[in-house]
Design a protein around this motif. Structure first.
Motif, PDB file in Angstrom:
ATOM      1  N   VAL A 117       6.567  -0.218  -9.125  1.00 48.23           N
ATOM      2  CA  VAL A 117       5.712   0.898 -10.233  1.00 48.23           C
ATOM      3  C   VAL A 117       6.522   2.283  -9.517  1.00 48.23           C
ATOM      4  O   VAL A 117       6.657   3.165 -10.588  1.00 48.23           O
ATOM      5  N   ALA A 118       5.924   2.349  -8.319  1.00 51.34           N
ATOM      6  CA  ALA A 118       6.712   3.050  -7.589  1.00 51.34           C
ATOM      7  C   ALA A 118       7.940   4.227  -7.904  1.00 51.34           C
ATOM      8  O   ALA A 118       8.282   4.566  -8.038  1.00 51.34           O
ATOM      9  N   PHE A 119       8.805   3.021  -7.722  1.00 49.78           N
ATOM     10  CA  PHE A 119      10.598   3.271  -7.645  1.00 49.78           C
ATOM     11  C   PHE A 119      11.182   3.117  -8.789  1.00 49.78           C
ATOM     12  O   PHE A 119      11.941   4.105  -9.324  1.00 49.78           O
ATOM     13  N   PHE A 120      11.351   1.561  -8.988  1.00 50.74           N
ATOM     14  CA  PHE A 120      11.875   1.447  -9.820  1.00 50.74           C
ATOM     15  C   PHE A 120      12.491   2.383 -11.771  1.00 50.74           C
ATOM     16  O   PHE A 120      13.303   2.399 -11.924  1.00 50.74           O
TER      17      PHE A 120
ATOM     18  N   GLY B 273       0.524  -1.312   0.160  1.00 51.86           N
ATOM     19  CA  GLY B 273      -0.205   0.012   0.133  1.00 51.86           C
ATOM     20  C   GLY B 273       1.299   1.962   0.482  1.00 51.86           C
ATOM     21  O   GLY B 273       0.616   1.770  -0.500  1.00 51.86           O
ATOM     22  N   THR B 274       1.560   1.214   0.549  1.00 53.71           N
ATOM     23  CA  THR B 274       2.943   2.574   0.816  1.00 53.71           C
ATOM     24  C   THR B 274       3.383   2.920  -0.771  1.00 53.71           C
ATOM     25  O   THR B 274       2.974   4.162  -1.240  1.00 53.71           O
ATOM     26  N   PHE B 275       4.039   2.486  -1.096  1.00 51.83           N
ATOM     27  CA  PHE B 275       4.255   1.776  -2.740  1.00 51.83           C
ATOM     28  C   PHE B 275       2.935   2.228  -3.302  1.00 51.83           C
ATOM     29  O   PHE B 275       3.429   3.590  -4.357  1.00 51.83           O
ATOM     30  N   ALA B 276       1.600   1.835  -3.215  1.00 51.24           N
ATOM     31  CA  ALA B 276       1.083   2.102  -4.647  1.00 51.24           C
ATOM     32  C   ALA B 276       0.259   3.671  -4.268  1.00 51.24           C
ATOM     33  O   ALA B 276       0.237   4.845  -4.616  1.00 51.24           O
ATOM     34  N   LEU B 277       0.704   4.250  -2.290  1.00 49.63           N
ATOM     35  CA  LEU B 277      -0.019   5.707  -2.759  1.00 49.63           C
ATOM     36  C   LEU B 277       1.312   7.008  -2.803  1.00 49.63           C
ATOM     37  O   LEU B 277       0.870   7.850  -3.380  1.00 49.63           O
ATOM     38  N   LEU B 278       2.297   5.858  -2.604  1.00 55.49           N
ATOM     39  CA  LEU B 278       3.940   6.861  -3.338  1.00 55.49           C
ATOM     40  C   LEU B 278       2.968   7.017  -4.587  1.00 55.49           C
ATOM     41  O   LEU B 278       3.695   7.847  -5.514  1.00 55.49           O
ATOM     42  N   GLY B 279       2.879   6.152  -5.967  1.00 57.71           N
ATOM     43  CA  GLY B 279       2.069   6.468  -7.024  1.00 57.71           C
ATOM     44  C   GLY B 279       1.663   7.046  -7.362  1.00 57.71           C
ATOM     45  O   GLY B 279       1.524   7.981  -8.126  1.00 57.71           O
TER      46      GLY B 279
ATOM     47  N   THR C  14       2.457  -8.776  -5.826  1.00 57.39           N
ATOM     48  CA  THR C  14       1.754  -7.382  -5.541  1.00 57.39           C
ATOM     49  C   THR C  14       2.723  -6.486  -5.160  1.00 57.39           C
ATOM     50  O   THR C  14       2.725  -5.607  -5.611  1.00 57.39           O
ATOM     51  N   LEU C  15       3.112  -6.940  -3.686  1.00 53.99           N
ATOM     52  CA  LEU C  15       4.281  -6.243  -3.595  1.00 53.99           C
ATOM     53  C   LEU C  15       5.525  -5.896  -4.056  1.00 53.99           C
ATOM     54  O   LEU C  15       6.273  -4.134  -4.501  1.00 53.99           O
ATOM     55  N   ILE C  16       6.502  -7.013  -4.909  1.00 53.38           N
ATOM     56  CA  ILE C  16       7.524  -6.759  -5.364  1.00 53.38           C
ATOM     57  C   ILE C  16       6.468  -5.456  -7.137  1.00 53.38           C
ATOM     58  O   ILE C  16       7.719  -4.828  -7.790  1.00 53.38           O
TER      59      ILE C  16
END
Length: 437
Positions: free
Chosen positions: A411-414, A351-357, A404-406
């Protein structure tokens, strides 16, 4: 605690902070109520139906979600921007957006029903669930009023509506359990929710709007908005694929829908905290877009502040959820769902990565770089599908959670690091975790 003082000072001295906090306050109030009631009601419903039937419902919901992502036509952020920019009359923007979404909803409802009949030919119960829930794609077209609410920062209106309707629908769900209802009844409540909210939003708009421009359809605005939104339409589908494909693939690859029920229970808990960052992001969006046209320094500062708030909100809730995962699952869902605890320990970090996206998407729109959204989401969807295919047969729900986590991290960072134009977004995420405002 120096970082805390700097963060507090940054917010207090910001001339737009009071408006953001007030607006997000209504959004948070809305979500706190819905979360508190929703967690209880969902637990009651999940216990009543059991993992197998609960999994069947969530499989149908995940399937419909793949089409719902397209039915919005990527209009949300672009419509908010159009209303803020005031280059086109408000009535033209909303009327055109509404008609586009109605047409899209009708077409996609038909497609969803046809496809579920093809891939699940003998499952009449599942086909009925998809038919009932797909209808919401047409009904929710009237939620274009939310675009006006976001642009005008009048979240009190939609919050009061949604809180009231949510309470009524929650009571209906409890009555369903008491009276021994079935999954079709549960799906009807899901659709009725959308119907009532849409009617209330329309009434509220015509009562509280400040600009009295007539609602008119514009072909030229249609061409203009669709020329910009096709990136967002496809990226919306891509993001839904990598957010929902796990449940669809679990239901398709496993022998029963029980694993989907266990997995869905974990995801439901993992998403409990989303209401806070989503409310903050929604309130920051029009402010950041306005700053882009006024002051570059204020624009970047408000964007970085939002990144930092979302990153550390995610870390905080992630740690708490990790510690309490078994307790949360056992208290809410009971021993039948206990396997969800290990899945929850993985899913909560996605969720943290999704929200940063989601924060980055504001920056992409503001900079006119929305075409990269499709690349990012497409890459994430491909990664998620491949990893689900590899992990699910051996790890079940845990494999879907890891996949999903990977995908979310990619998507958010790499993936943004691969392109010169978007590399700065990843750098801002790194800076957010350093807590230097």
């Amino acid at each position: 605690m120096n970082w805390y003082k700097k963060c507090k000072n940054n917010i207090v001295t910001n001339e737009t902070s009071s408006r953001i906090i007030k607006n997000s306050g209504w959004l948070v109030s809305d979500k706190v109520l819905t979360m508190a009631i929703g967690v209880f009601v969902t637990a009651v419903v999940a216990r009543y139906f059991g993992p197998e039937q609960y999994g069947q419902f969530n499989y149908a919901l995940a399937f419909v979600s793949l089409f719902t992502a397209i039915s919005t036509l990527g209009l949300e952020t672009l419509t908010v921007k159009s209303i803020v920019d005031k280059k086109v009359n408000e009535g033209v923007i909303l009327c055109t957006s509404l008609l586009l979404r109605v047409v899209g909803g009708i077409v996609l409802t038909i497609m969803a029903v046809i496809i579920i009949n093809i891939i699940e030919p003998g499952n009449t119960n599942l086909q009925m669930l998809v038919l009932i829930m797909s209808f919401t794609m047409i009904v929710k077209s009237f939620e274009v009023i939310e675009y006006w609410i976001q642009a005008s920062q009048k979240s009190k209106i939609s919050s009061l509506i949604r809180m009231s309707v949510y309470v009524v629908m929650s009571v209906l769900k409890v009555i369903l359990v008491v009276k021994g209802g079935n999954l079709a009844h549960y799906a009807l409540i899901y659709t009725l929710d959308a119907v009532i909210v849409s009617i209330a939003l329309i009434i509220a708009y015509f009562q509280f709007r400040e600009e009295k421009s007539a609602w008119k359809y514009s072909f030229s605005y249609t061409k203009d908005i669709l020329s910009q939104s096709w990136y967002l339409i496809l990226s919306g589908l891509m993001i839904t694929i990598y957010m929902r494909i796990d449940q669809v693939m679990l239901g398709s690859m496993m022998s029963s829908k029980l694993e989907v029920g266990i997995y869905s229970a974990a995801v439901r808990i993992a998403e409990m905290w989303y209401f806070i960052p989503i409310a903050i992001i929604t309130s920051f969006r029009p402010v950041i877009m306005k700053n882009r046209n006024i002051n570059e320094e204020k624009y970047l500062k408000s964007l970085q502040l939002l990144y930092t708030i979302i990153a550390w909100t995610g870390i905080g809730f992630g740690i708490v959820t990790l510690i309490l995962s078994k307790t949360l699952v056992s208290v809410l869902y009971g021993v039948d769902y206990l396997e969800a605890a290990s899945i929850l320990s993985i899913s909560v970090w996605a969720g943290t990565f999704a929200l940063l996206g989601s924060v980055r998407s504001i920056w992409l729109i503001s900079e006119g770089l929305q075409k990269y959204t499709l690349i990012f989401m497409g890459g994430g969807a491909i990664v998620n599908i491949i990893l689900n295919y590899l992990f699910i047969p051996y790890m079940g729900g845990k494999g879907a959670a890891v996949a999903t986590l990977i995908a979310q991290a990619m998507v958010a960072f790499f993936i943004p690091l691969l392109f010169k134009e978007t590399r700065n977004a990843s750098f801002m995420i790194l800076k957010a975790f350093k807590l230097k405002l």
